[in-house]
Design a protein around this motif. Structure first.
Motif: not given
Length: 93
Positions: A12-16, A43-55, A60-62, A87-91
């Motif tokens: 949350v702090a890093a990617f809002a 064992h953890m799974r992270v599912r995240i949608v963030s504007e910071r991943f755009t582009g 690079a996201r991983h 945001p807007g990408e299919a999951v």
């Protein structure tokens, strides 16, 4: 605090994120290694949608998430599955 909640706070702090799910899947991996009983938080799974991943590329996201969580991995988190999206990408979830 649990490892799961620590991971959530860092993400949350890093990617809002607009959406975030940190799922403990440790119970699904009991017995695949002598030290893994299925209890705890290995064992953890992270599912995240963030504007910071755009582009950013998927790789690079991983990398960004893995580097953020490097202390947890070094401290014993055995596996981290990452499902990042902008945001807007299919999951699939």
């Amino acid at each position: 605090m649990t490892l799961q909640s620590d991971i959530e706070e860092k993400l949350v702090a890093a990617f809002a994120p607009e959406r975030l799910f940190v799922i403990n899947e440790s119970h699904l991996h009991a017995g695949h290694h002598p030290d893994i009983t299925g209890a705890g938080e290995t064992h953890m799974r992270v599912r995240i949608v963030s504007e910071r991943f755009t582009g950013m590329t998927r790789l690079a996201r991983h990398r960004a998430i893995t580097e953020l969580l490097r202390p947890e991995l070094d401290a014993g988190l055995h596996a981290l599955a990452v499902e990042p999206a902008a945001p807007g990408e299919a999951v699939r979830w």
